[in-house]
Design a protein around this motif. Structure first.
Motif, PDB file in Angstrom:
ATOM      1  N   UNK A   1       0.830  -1.202   0.000  1.00  0.00           N
ATOM      2  CA  UNK A   1       0.000   0.000   0.000  1.00  0.00           C
ATOM      3  C   UNK A   1       0.869   1.258   0.000  1.00  0.00           C
ATOM      4  N   UNK A   2       1.982   1.229   0.721  1.00  0.00           N
ATOM      5  CA  UNK A   2       2.882   2.382   0.731  1.00  0.00           C
ATOM      6  C   UNK A   2       3.426   2.644  -0.669  1.00  0.00           C
ATOM      7  N   UNK A   3       3.785   1.585  -1.382  1.00  0.00           N
ATOM      8  CA  UNK A   3       4.290   1.745  -2.755  1.00  0.00           C
ATOM      9  C   UNK A   3       3.215   2.389  -3.621  1.00  0.00           C
ATOM     10  N   UNK A   4       1.980   1.906  -3.517  1.00  0.00           N
ATOM     11  CA  UNK A   4       0.897   2.491  -4.308  1.00  0.00           C
ATOM     12  C   UNK A   4       0.669   3.948  -3.923  1.00  0.00           C
TER      13      UNK A   4
ATOM     14  N   UNK B   1       0.761   7.148  -6.352  1.00  0.00           N
ATOM     15  CA  UNK B   1      -0.377   8.068  -6.458  1.00  0.00           C
ATOM     16  C   UNK B   1       0.032   9.505  -6.133  1.00  0.00           C
ATOM     17  N   UNK B   2       1.022   9.655  -5.236  1.00  0.00           N
ATOM     18  CA  UNK B   2       1.477  10.994  -4.846  1.00  0.00           C
ATOM     19  C   UNK B   2       2.455  11.599  -5.844  1.00  0.00           C
ATOM     20  N   UNK B   3       2.844  10.833  -6.864  1.00  0.00           N
ATOM     21  CA  UNK B   3       3.766  11.359  -7.867  1.00  0.00           C
ATOM     22  C   UNK B   3       5.219  11.300  -7.470  1.00  0.00           C
TER      23      UNK B   3
ATOM     24  N   UNK C   1       7.125   7.341 -10.871  1.00  0.00           N
ATOM     25  CA  UNK C   1       6.261   7.434 -12.060  1.00  0.00           C
ATOM     26  C   UNK C   1       5.100   6.452 -11.986  1.00  0.00           C
ATOM     27  N   UNK C   2       4.065   6.690 -12.775  1.00  0.00           N
ATOM     28  CA  UNK C   2       2.957   5.724 -12.841  1.00  0.00           C
ATOM     29  C   UNK C   2       3.464   4.362 -13.305  1.00  0.00           C
ATOM     30  N   UNK C   3       2.930   3.324 -12.714  1.00  0.00           N
ATOM     31  CA  UNK C   3       3.341   1.973 -13.081  1.00  0.00           C
ATOM     32  C   UNK C   3       2.746   1.585 -14.422  1.00  0.00           C
ATOM     33  N   UNK C   4       3.464   0.703 -15.105  1.00  0.00           N
ATOM     34  CA  UNK C   4       2.877   0.100 -16.293  1.00  0.00           C
ATOM     35  C   UNK C   4       1.738  -0.814 -15.841  1.00  0.00           C
ATOM     36  N   UNK C   5       0.743  -0.958 -16.681  1.00  0.00           N
ATOM     37  CA  UNK C   5      -0.402  -1.811 -16.352  1.00  0.00           C
ATOM     38  C   UNK C   5      -0.457  -3.001 -17.307  1.00  0.00           C
TER      39      UNK C   5
ATOM     40  N   UNK D   1      14.385  15.795   5.070  1.00  0.00           N
ATOM     41  CA  UNK D   1      13.074  15.761   5.689  1.00  0.00           C
ATOM     42  C   UNK D   1      12.000  15.345   4.694  1.00  0.00           C
ATOM     43  N   UNK D   2      10.838  14.977   5.223  1.00  0.00           N
ATOM     44  CA  UNK D   2       9.768  14.443   4.380  1.00  0.00           C
ATOM     45  C   UNK D   2       9.241  15.470   3.381  1.00  0.00           C
ATOM     46  N   UNK D   3       8.952  16.671   3.846  1.00  0.00           N
ATOM     47  CA  UNK D   3       8.318  17.659   2.979  1.00  0.00           C
ATOM     48  C   UNK D   3       9.209  18.022   1.790  1.00  0.00           C
ATOM     49  N   UNK D   4      10.462  18.381   2.075  1.00  0.00           N
ATOM     50  CA  UNK D   4      11.371  18.756   0.987  1.00  0.00           C
ATOM     51  C   UNK D   4      11.660  17.573   0.082  1.00  0.00           C
ATOM     52  N   UNK D   5      11.783  16.388   0.655  1.00  0.00           N
ATOM     53  CA  UNK D   5      12.049  15.192  -0.155  1.00  0.00           C
ATOM     54  C   UNK D   5      10.911  14.938  -1.137  1.00  0.00           C
ATOM     55  N   UNK D   6       9.682  15.142  -0.690  1.00  0.00           N
ATOM     56  CA  UNK D   6       8.548  14.969  -1.593  1.00  0.00           C
ATOM     57  C   UNK D   6       8.596  15.997  -2.720  1.00  0.00           C
ATOM     58  N   UNK D   7       8.938  17.223  -2.387  1.00  0.00           N
ATOM     59  CA  UNK D   7       9.022  18.251  -3.426  1.00  0.00           C
ATOM     60  C   UNK D   7      10.106  17.904  -4.443  1.00  0.00           C
ATOM     61  N   UNK D   8      11.233  17.439  -3.951  1.00  0.00           N
ATOM     62  CA  UNK D   8      12.328  17.060  -4.854  1.00  0.00           C
ATOM     63  C   UNK D   8      11.877  15.946  -5.791  1.00  0.00           C
ATOM     64  N   UNK D   9      11.255  14.914  -5.227  1.00  0.00           N
ATOM     65  CA  UNK D   9      10.850  13.777  -6.050  1.00  0.00           C
ATOM     66  C   UNK D   9       9.731  14.148  -7.018  1.00  0.00           C
ATOM     67  N   UNK D  10       8.778  14.966  -6.594  1.00  0.00           N
ATOM     68  CA  UNK D  10       7.736  15.422  -7.505  1.00  0.00           C
ATOM     69  C   UNK D  10       8.358  16.123  -8.700  1.00  0.00           C
ATOM     70  N   UNK D  11       9.323  17.004  -8.420  1.00  0.00           N
ATOM     71  CA  UNK D  11       9.945  17.770  -9.493  1.00  0.00           C
ATOM     72  C   UNK D  11      10.751  16.867 -10.430  1.00  0.00           C
ATOM     73  N   UNK D  12      11.563  15.970  -9.854  1.00  0.00           N
ATOM     74  CA  UNK D  12      12.390  15.086 -10.676  1.00  0.00           C
ATOM     75  C   UNK D  12      11.517  14.169 -11.519  1.00  0.00           C
TER      76      UNK D  12
END
Length: 235
Positions: free
Chosen positions: A15-18, A22-24, A27-31, A58-69
């Motif tokens: 569920x964490x992987x999904x 979902x949070x970006x 990347x979206x998984x192949x189906x 930290x969590x917040x900045x890490x999410x921003x970095x990953x969203x952008x990348x």
């Protein structure tokens, strides 16, 4: 690979992987034709990079970095990383300043002891430090100083420990530190109740900064691997 395979590799639940998908963050998984998710080495590299970024930024900045990348906005991701490095550099500078102030106070008070004397008034303490009384009142509003009040007159009374705090605050202000930072440092000193206790807190602070620094080095390597994986998957 299946969601469960990717999850096990990273010590996560499926569920964490999904949720990360979902949070970006990855990347979206192949189906598959039947609708099942199919993850690749690129997704694995993305999860590894994110988990490495968290202790570094930290969590917040890490999410921003990953969203952008993950979205292809590399310049934005690099700006977040630069800001994290700048914050670490600022914290290191603060630590050096506090360590210098700690050494100064220890030398001024042999054995780390604070000499006892009659209380200062606000005017006397201001003259002692070469400051304006208004500055001391501003420090009090910021939580830097906590003088007691004379129960008869209501006037501020600065005892020996208050004078110590004011001297340390004066040194830190000359070093360019913000009042909020100084209030935090003095809170640590009051909690430790001695210069020796502050020395222990400073060493713990240094270990934390060292850990963040090495975590940022490791995270940079993992993020680079993820970027290469994204380039390969796009080609």
């Amino acid at each position: 690979m299946r969601p469960v395979d990717l999850a096990r590799r990273h010590g996560l639940s499926t569920q964490a992987v999904r949720n990360y998908e979902d949070a970006g963050i990855i990347p979206p998984a192949h189906r598959s034709p039947t609708g099942y998710r199919d993850y690749t080495a690129t997704h694995a590299a993305g999860l590894t990079a994110y988990l490495a970024l968290v202790p570094a930024f930290g969590y917040s900045t890490s999410r921003r970095i990953m969203h952008a990348v993950t979205s292809g906005r590399l310049d934005e991701a690099l700006e977040h990383i630069d800001a994290g490095h700048a914050l670490l550099a600022r914290d290191r500078n603060t630590l050096r300043t506090v360590e210098a102030a700690h050494s100064h106070l220890a030398a001024a008070t042999p054995g780390g002891a604070v000499s006892h004397r009659a209380p200062y008034s606000i005017g006397e303490l201001a003259r002692h430090l070469g400051l304006n009384p208004a500055t001391l009142r501003a420090w009090e509003r910021a939580g830097v100083l906590t003088p007691r009040r004379d129960p008869r007159t209501g006037h501020r009374q600065y005892l020996a420990l208050d004078v110590r705090d004011a001297e340390l605050a004066h040194l830190l202000r000359r070093g360019g530190q913000a009042l909020g930072t100084i209030a935090t440092v003095l809170g640590q000193l009051r909690g430790a109740d001695s210069l020796k206790g502050l020395a222990g807190a400073l060493e713990e602070w240094r270990r934390d900064l060292r850990g963040r620094g090495t975590a940022q080095l490791y995270a940079a390597g993992q993020l680079s691997i993820y970027l290469e994986a994204l380039d390969r998957s796009a080609s």
